[in-house]
Design a protein around this motif. Structure first.
Motif, short mmCIF file in Angstrom:
data_model
loop_
_atom_site.label_atom_id
_atom_site.label_comp_id
_atom_site.label_asym_id
_atom_site.label_seq_id
_atom_site.Cartn_x
_atom_site.Cartn_y
_atom_site.Cartn_z
N ILE A 242 19.68 41.90 40.84
CA ILE A 242 19.83 42.26 42.25
C ILE A 242 20.34 43.70 42.36
O ILE A 242 21.29 44.09 41.69
CB ILE A 242 20.82 41.31 42.95
N VAL A 243 19.70 44.48 43.26
CA VAL A 243 20.14 45.83 43.60
C VAL A 243 20.54 45.81 45.07
O VAL A 243 19.69 45.69 45.95
CB VAL A 243 19.02 46.86 43.38
N VAL A 296 33.37 50.05 50.72
CA VAL A 296 32.12 49.28 50.63
C VAL A 296 31.56 49.35 49.21
O VAL A 296 31.17 48.32 48.63
CB VAL A 296 31.09 49.81 51.65
N ILE A 297 31.52 50.55 48.62
CA ILE A 297 30.99 50.69 47.27
C ILE A 297 31.85 49.91 46.27
O ILE A 297 31.33 49.22 45.37
CB ILE A 297 30.89 52.18 46.89
N TYR A 308 22.87 49.18 39.29
CA TYR A 308 22.62 50.08 40.40
C TYR A 308 23.32 49.68 41.69
O TYR A 308 23.42 48.49 42.02
CB TYR A 308 21.11 50.15 40.71
N ILE A 309 23.77 50.70 42.44
CA ILE A 309 24.15 50.54 43.84
C ILE A 309 23.30 51.53 44.62
O ILE A 309 23.33 52.74 44.37
CB ILE A 309 25.65 50.85 44.08
N HIS A 310 22.53 51.01 45.57
CA HIS A 310 21.61 51.83 46.38
C HIS A 310 22.36 52.29 47.63
O HIS A 310 22.90 51.46 48.36
CB HIS A 310 20.40 51.00 46.75
N ILE A 311 22.41 53.60 47.86
CA ILE A 311 23.17 54.14 49.00
C ILE A 311 22.26 54.69 50.09
O ILE A 311 22.71 55.44 50.95
CB ILE A 311 24.16 55.21 48.54
N LEU A 334 31.10 58.65 43.91
CA LEU A 334 31.85 57.42 44.11
C LEU A 334 31.18 56.23 43.42
O LEU A 334 31.85 55.32 42.93
CB LEU A 334 31.99 57.12 45.60
N VAL A 335 29.86 56.25 43.38
CA VAL A 335 29.14 55.14 42.73
C VAL A 335 29.48 55.11 41.25
O VAL A 335 29.77 54.05 40.67
CB VAL A 335 27.63 55.27 42.96
#
Length: 501
Positions: A242-243, A296-297, A308-311, A334-335
């Motif tokens: 999941i991303v 949030v991140i 991954y974190i998609h911004i 920050l990611v």
């Protein structure tokens, strides 16, 4: 008299002749699967799966074996009994590709070998397509040697414009994993709704996911942290990662309705349930913005085991170019601070900090100087050109669902392009893979998801897996796959470009 007797005998013959033999179910050719394998060698007698067939697997691969046993209604054992007639799953150091596999079939049995459980899972998906739906379950003899072209083979589901329940998402995961799709990107926030629980900002979901949210106000709902973690686990059991995406600095109206302090004037904007874009922006000069973003991140990263974190970063028309770069300079690092790789739409490529990020190309052209320059500086790319890979676009003018701003995308158009060469200045070495986004402005239920996703997603999955593409071969294989969707109750689009079996 003799003539009358002859006539009587002739009339009686059909009544006394032997019954016609039952039709023989053809054995499915080894290369007739989707995605197309790298190498296929069909030879020798095949293997017939019966009720006495047993699946043999080591303890480490028991989850893959159990899933195959459930699909084929066979018993799973932890070790070989020494007799032939089994389906064996084996972990082997001889397989060098992490997601690759070797499938061998002869009259004695079937063996799937791989270096990892993910490879075994991929081999099992191929095997299931080789088992006939009706009649004797005979698998053709020979061998398949297979591995993916790209490590990232994804699709996206938009939960923000219309919330789709965890049960619907799970059903979608079941279907996409059959084509070896290994990433599911969830679009969790937008102007019309916020769909993921954030403990430090609780009104994001109680307001942003509450009644009246979503396009036309008919898509309320959100994922609790427990829901999200359960989806992550469910996807992982199908070897799907999941991303999560939180779109910013634009596409934030729902967050600002919940928290007016995220606006520059402290006044809450009215809720939006239309499909317009580009009008909202976080306040780039306020320090409160970055506290919000970091919270949030941090919370997303803590419950996301994937890399991954998609911004987001797309369509930030209400943010000036200078402010956009200021925002990315603060947010992209920050990611990494929370142990993840930053991922965003291709607009983030304008920021120097994107050199360690992944940019998702959604443009309509085959040239993008900003992206090419970022790639030269280290940015990697996921290909999702909207006029080819956006599976929310209509198939043709008569399609009852979907949009058409990027053009109509029939089955062949979605298949007939090359992610490696699509954008000038983006070399093969910079392309991590391909993704098919499915936006939800016009979707309301699982049938809508399936109608827009299938069959196009199968073709994009093949672009991500197979070393080359062949439309005539693909359309034949796709037509033969149709009855499998029908048997599972999938509401797929029966394209006139395909001869459905």
């Amino acid at each position: 008299m003799r003539l009358r007797l002859a006539v009587l005998l002739a009339c009686a013959l059909p009544l006394t002749a032997a019954a016609a033999p039952a039709p023989v179910t053809p054995v499915i050719a080894l290369g007739s699967v989707i995605p197309a394998p790298v190498q296929v060698h069909q030879s020798g007698p095949g293997f017939r799966i019966t009720d006495r067939t047993v699946i043999i697997a080591p303890p480490r691969a028991r989850d893959v074996a159990d899933r195959l046993g459930e699909a084929l209604r066979l018993r799973v054992a932890g070790h070989s009994s020494g007799r032939t007639g089994n389906i064996a799953l084996e972990l082997s150091r001889a397989i060098t590709e992490p997601e690759g596999y070797r499938l061998t079939v002869n009259r004695s049995g079937i063996t799937v070998r791989a270096a990892s459980n993910a490879g075994l899972f991929n081999g099992v998906q191929t095997l299931q397509q080789l088992v006939p739906l009706t009649g004797p379950r005979t698998v053709a003899g020979g061998e398949i040697v297979d591995h993916p072209r790209f490590g990232y083979r994804g699709t996206m589901l938009d939960l923000a414009r219309h919330f789709h329940t965890p049960a619907e998402v799970k059903r979608h995961i079941d279907e996409i994993s059959k084509f070896k799709v290994n990433y599911l990107h969830l679009h969790l926030s937008d102007d019309q709704g916020w769909r993921i629980q954030i403990d430090s900002w609780p009104r994001l979901t109680t307001v942003g996911g509450g009644p009246g949210t979503g396009v036309d106000g008919v898509g309320p709902g959100y994922l609790t942290k427990a829901d999200y973690r359960d989806l992550v686990r469910y996807a992982a059991s199908r070897y799907v990662t999941i991303v999560p995406e939180i779109d910013m600095p634009g596409h934030v109206n729902a967050a600002q309705v919940a928290y007016p302090e995220l606006t520059c004037d402290g006044v809450a904007p009215p809720p939006r349930t239309d499909t317009a874009v580009g009008y909202s922006s976080l306040c780039i000069g306020h320090e409160n913005t970055y506290g919000f973003v970091e919270d949030v991140i941090r919370e997303l990263a803590a419950m996301t085991p994937g890399p991954y974190i998609h911004i987001g970063g797309d369509e930030a028309h209400a943010t000036t170019a200078a402010d956009y770069l200021t925002f990315q300079k603060r947010v992209l690092p920050l990611v990494a601070k929370y142990g993840k790789t930053a991922y965003g739409w291709n607009e983030i490529a304008a920021a120097p900090e994107a050199r360690t990020a992944v940019a998702q190309y959604w443009g309509l052209t085959t040239t993008n100087a900003t992206l090419a320059a970022a790639v030269a500086n280290g940015t990697r790319v996921i290909m999702s050109p909207a006029n080819l890979a956006y599976i929310d676009q209509k198939y043709d003018p008569s399609t009852p669902l979907g949009l058409s701003w990027a053009g109509y995308i029939e089955v062949r158009k979605a298949y007939d392009w090359d992610p490696h060469t699509h954008v000038a200045g983006v070399p093969e070495s910079a392309v991590l893979g391909v993704e098919a986004p499915l936006w939800s402005e016009t979707l309301r239920d699982l049938d809508d998801i399936e109608f827009m996703a299938f069959p196009r997603l199968a073709g994009i999955a093949e672009l991500g897996w197979s070393p080359s593409r062949d439309w005539e071969s693909y359309r034949t294989r796709l037509g033969a796959y149709g009855p499998r969707w029908t048997a599972r109750g999938v509401d797929f689009y029966r394209s006139p470009q395909i001869d459905w079996s």
